[in-house]
Design an enzyme around this catalytic site. Structure first.
Site, PDB file in Angstrom:
ATOM      1  CD1 TRP A 204      56.592  31.985  64.054  1.00  0.00           C
ATOM      2  CD2 TRP A 204      58.081  31.862  62.397  1.00  0.00           C
ATOM      3  NE1 TRP A 204      57.815  31.680  64.604  1.00  0.00           N
ATOM      4  CE2 TRP A 204      58.752  31.594  63.605  1.00  0.00           C
ATOM      5  CE3 TRP A 204      58.821  31.839  61.211  1.00  0.00           C
ATOM      6  CZ2 TRP A 204      60.117  31.297  63.670  1.00  0.00           C
ATOM      7  CZ3 TRP A 204      60.178  31.551  61.271  1.00  0.00           C
ATOM      8  CH2 TRP A 204      60.808  31.287  62.489  1.00  0.00           C
ATOM      9  CG  ASP A 484      55.334  28.327  72.777  1.00  0.00           C
ATOM     10  OD1 ASP A 484      54.650  28.962  71.954  1.00  0.00           O
ATOM     11  OD2 ASP A 484      56.514  27.991  72.589  1.00  0.00           O
ATOM     12  CG  MET A 485      48.491  27.272  71.218  1.00  0.00           C
ATOM     13  SD  MET A 485      48.426  27.023  69.440  1.00  0.00           S
ATOM     14  CE  MET A 485      48.166  28.675  68.836  1.00  0.00           C
ATOM     15  CG  ASP A 554      59.278  32.396  67.876  1.00  0.00           C
ATOM     16  OD1 ASP A 554      59.323  32.686  69.085  1.00  0.00           O
ATOM     17  OD2 ASP A 554      58.751  31.354  67.442  1.00  0.00           O
TER      18      ASP A 554
HETATM   19  C1  DGJ Z   1      58.058  28.891  70.125  1.00  0.00           C
HETATM   20  C2  DGJ Z   1      58.313  30.086  70.977  1.00  0.00           C
HETATM   21  O1  DGJ Z   1      57.851  31.239  70.336  1.00  0.00           O
HETATM   22  C3  DGJ Z   1      59.797  30.162  71.282  1.00  0.00           C
HETATM   23  O2  DGJ Z   1      60.095  31.323  71.993  1.00  0.00           O
HETATM   24  C4  DGJ Z   1      60.208  28.935  72.036  1.00  0.00           C
HETATM   25  O3  DGJ Z   1      59.581  28.928  73.297  1.00  0.00           O
HETATM   26  C5  DGJ Z   1      59.854  27.695  71.253  1.00  0.00           C
HETATM   27  N1  DGJ Z   1      58.481  27.687  70.833  1.00  0.00           N
HETATM   28  C6  DGJ Z   1      60.118  26.455  72.070  1.00  0.00           C
HETATM   29  O4  DGJ Z   1      59.689  25.318  71.442  1.00  0.00           O
END
Ligand code: DGJ
Length: 763
Positions: A204, A484-485, A554
């Site tokens: 991540w 999202d997941m 992220d």
């Molecule tokens: C994970 C995503 O990658 C982020 O960009 C954001 O949307 C958050 N989740 C929100 O909970």
């Protein structure tokens, strides 16, 4: 002999040669009905018989399935669809458990068919063609006499890209149930092991670092057992390059999986240096039960080959994705520049705050406002609400339509975040249907980010989520969703099915997830679905069949993004990479980079913002307007042009400050944009030049510089000069230090993380 444009079939010797101007893939059937692999690589002229490529030697200790023939052993033959247990001891492409407990099969050739175009795969995303002349498909039929099981191997060769798509279908045409324990979508035995393998590995916020090693004897494998995603750790794609290959030249084979769940990709080098390359659903925990008459279709795997090095291989994948994987109206339309509120507000927002962010963005020329997590149910933090897809009345007093109308009235499109596959215990969905969360009876349910994974193998669950989402999407003018997941599967068990089907849960989950994507796009065909899985945890060709763009990571730090986007480009085009400018200090690294550099990195992707633009100074805001206008002018070039990696952040030389460079050239070669980035400044840096690629050698290009400075701005060069003499990259305007920082020395601010874009326009 039947002659086809791309597939030659030599019936007399039962040989198949798939070719276009760029690649050849050749295999044949031997007198035992087995498929032997003969060649895969640069295109070669066809001949009536390539049988000389079958090398048989007597090997002491080999097991020999033909009595008295000590030279014939499957262990020593290069194959297309290998099995275990009948003299081959390497990893098989298939393993099927039968009623008596045996897993031995002996599939033999039973026929073939050549057709124009490319058939769709049942329930699975796959590459496709718009017209039958864009590809040809060879189907090979195999049968195992004892069980009655049949296999169909599909090979599609595309007309003008060096790509072959493969998949396998197993049918239980016998009378007893069968259990598939292993089924590789792709298996090919290369004749030697002189390859450097590339994999994209990370975590991540550090997705897709380029990792390389020379093949060595034994199995080298990457994969995912994470269930709900191909994952942050290993991307489902590998490349095998000759050791002398680099970004510009040399033979490179790439393989990528059109799938988003558990996978394995491995190369097994045997003691005779044959390299068996396989890609398919991971066999750990996998069993697919087939009653008589039932079939199982494997996902598709893509093979690409280039003699133009890694860039050539990447361009083959980029072309494939842009023409034969992305679909729907957004395949060819310019993607909107978006602003997303996540890093600007996290869960702390109300409608007025959102409107303020959107209107400032509109002033800058941004085209789409995306409302991220927190708009639904009791979602005031990450412990509640997932599963309840109804707008939160406190945050959105006039409902979703109220907000969407205010955004639309400003002249912007409106987009919304969902995490369809998840549930919090603190939600009405969980309170009403605790059995919908995946969990093994009697076991503790592990949590991750306070949430649980819904059983998407259960049609009832998929239907419920579809209905909830469709209701929201019908209630307002919503042009985009961010899907999202945020967690992987644990304690997997499909409570909606019996014991015989428990090995199917991971694949059925992915099929349910694909089905929901497909149904939403069918109901709302103009929707852009941007994929996301805690950033880039599900960046694969399977998702790209539904999502023209995927949030790449992220980690929005510009320096980190250089590596992440550079690695991602190995298989995926710029138009698929979600990339935003965010605030500094950066929320993931605390690093401060200039707005110029943040923008210069984000422009090599879909481009957008993830901050409150009102927090910028007036000068910075003027720059944002300028950047947005620049991107609108050049986004077609960036998204449809040929992309070249020039200098790798993974291999940069510390003496030259650590540099990174890439470029994109329009299809007509009239325009090119070069991104030139420095990491840390060192005094006394060496001279450096960028050797550009892909230009028209005879054209004269005028150079302008956007974001940053250069002494060559305004000059003209021929394409030849820029590619062979090189573009001077070490002039004083980059702030290169002599080691004496003083008032007399006009270095200005620190030049760490400096960057600039060169725009080349042919006159
Ligand atoms: C994970 C995503 O990658 C982020 O960009 C954001 O949307 C958050 N989740 C929100 O909970």
């Amino acid at each position: 002999m039947i002659r086809n444009t791309q597939i030659f079939v030599h019936d007399e010797v039962q040989e198949f040669h798939l070719t276009n101007a760029q690649v050849s893939y050749i295999f044949r059937v031997n007198d035992q009905g087995k498929l032997l692999h003969l060649y895969y690589g640069a295109a070669v002229a066809d001949r009536d018989d390539f049988g000389y490529l079958v090398e048989m030697q007597r090997r002491t200790t080999a097991a020999c399935p033909i009595d008295g023939n000590h030279s014939y052993s499957l262990e020593h033959l290069r194959q297309e669809f290998p099995e275990y247990g009948t003299s081959d001891y390497r990893m098989p492409a298939v393993s099927i458990a039968q009623g008596n407990g045996s897993r031995i099969t002996d599939f033999k050739f039973a026929g073939y068919r050549v057709e124009a175009g490319k058939p769709a795969l049942a329930d699975l995303p796959a590459s496709y063609v718009d017209s039958a002349d864009e590809a040809q498909t060879l189907s090979i039929g195999l049968v195992d006499d004892l069980t009655g099981a049949t296999v169909t191997l599909l090979y599609t060769i595309f007309a003008d890209i060096p790509v072959i798509a493969r998949s396998v279908r197993v049918t239980n045409a016998g009378t007893e149930p069968l259990d598939i324990k292993r089924l590789m979508s792709l298996s090919v035995d290369l004749p030697d092991d002189d390859y450097v393998s590339t994999q994209l590995t990370g975590s991540w916020a550090r997705e897709r670092s380029i990792i390389r090693h020379h093949l060595h004897p034994g199995i080298q494998q990457i994969g995912s057992l994470r269930g709900s995603a191909s994952g942050h750790v290993h991307n489902p794609a590998i490349a095998l390059a000759r050791p002398d290959a680099n970004e510009r030249q040399g033979d490179v084979i790439g393989a990528a999986f059109v799938y988003s769940g558990n996978f394995e990709a491995h190369v097994e080098v045997d003691s005779f240096s044959v390299s068996r390359v396989q890609m398919g659903i991971a066999d750990h925990g996998f069993t697919w039960h087939l009653e008589p008459g039932e079939s199982f279709q494997s996902p598709e795997a893509i093979l690409a080959f280039s003699q133009q090095g890694y860039n050539g291989m990447s361009q083959a994948f980029h072309d494939l994705v842009r023409r034969h994987v992305l679909r729907g109206p957004w395949r060819d339309k310019e993607r909107p520049i978006l602003i997303n509120n996540w890093e600007a507000t996290y869960f702390n927002f109300d409608e007025d705050k959102l409107i303020a962010i959107a209107s400032k963005a509109k002033e800058a020329g941004v085209e789409l406002f995306v409302l991220d997590d927190g708009w639904f149910g009791q979602r005031n933090g990450d412990t509640a609400g997932l599963g309840d897809w109804t707008p939160n009345a406190e945050r959105l007093p006039d409902g979703m339509n109220g907000l969407a109308e205010r955004i639309n009235d400003m002249g912007m499109m409106f987009g919304l975040w969902f995490e369809p596959e998840m549930v919090n215990k603190d939600s009405d969905m969980y309170r009403n249907h605790p059995e919908w969360a995946l969990n093994t009876p009697g076991r503790h349910m592990s949590q991750s980010r306070n949430q649980y994974v819904l059983n998407f193998a259960n049609q009832e669950v998929v239907d419920n989520v579809f209905e909830q989402m469709a209701k929201v999407l019908s209630s307002a003018n919503i042009s985009y969703i961010k899907w999202d997941m945020n967690r992987y599967i644990t304690e997997a068990y499909d409570a909606s099915r019996g014991v015989k089907h428990q090995g199917e849960v991971f694949h059925r989950y992915i099929l349910g997830m694909y089905q929901l994507n497909a149904r939403l796009l069918e109901a709302f065909p103009d929707l852009i679905i941007e994929g996301c899985a805690s950033g880039g945890g599900r960046f694969d060709l399977g998702m790209l069949c539904y999502s023209p763009q995927i949030w790449t990571s992220d980690d929005t730090d510009a320096v980190e993004r250089m590596s992440i986007q550079y690695g991602t480009s190995m298989f995926y085009p710029l138009s698929s990479m979600g990339s935003h400018v965010s605030i500094v200090p950066n929320h993931q690294t605390n690093r401060v980079t200039t707005l110029t550099t943040r923008s210069n990195v984000a422009m090599f992707g879909t481009f957008g913002y993830e901050l409150d633009l009102a927090k910028l100074s007036d000068e910075e805001f003027r720059e944002v307007r300028h950047d947005v206008a620049f991107f609108k002018q050049y986004r077609e070039v960036i998204h449809t042009g040929d992309f070249y990696r020039l200098l790798s952040p993974f291999e940069s030389d510390p003496r030259d400050s650590g540099k990174m460079a890439w470029m994109v050239v329009s299809q007509d070669k009239h325009t090119a944009i070069v991104g030139d980035y420095a990491l840390l400044q060192h005094p006394m840096s060496p001279f450096s030049r960028l050797y550009l690629q892909g230009l028209d050698s005879e054209a004269q290009y005028e150079v302008s510089v956007f974001g940053g400075a250069s002494s060559i701005a305004g000059m003209e060069f021929s394409g030849d000069e820029l590619m062979h003499v090189g573009m001077i990259d070490s002039d004083a305007s980059t702030g290169s230090s002599s080691g004496e920082v003083s008032d007399a020395n006009d270095l200005g601010e620190s030049h760490d993380f400096d960057s600039r874009l060169f725009v080349l326009n042919a006159r």
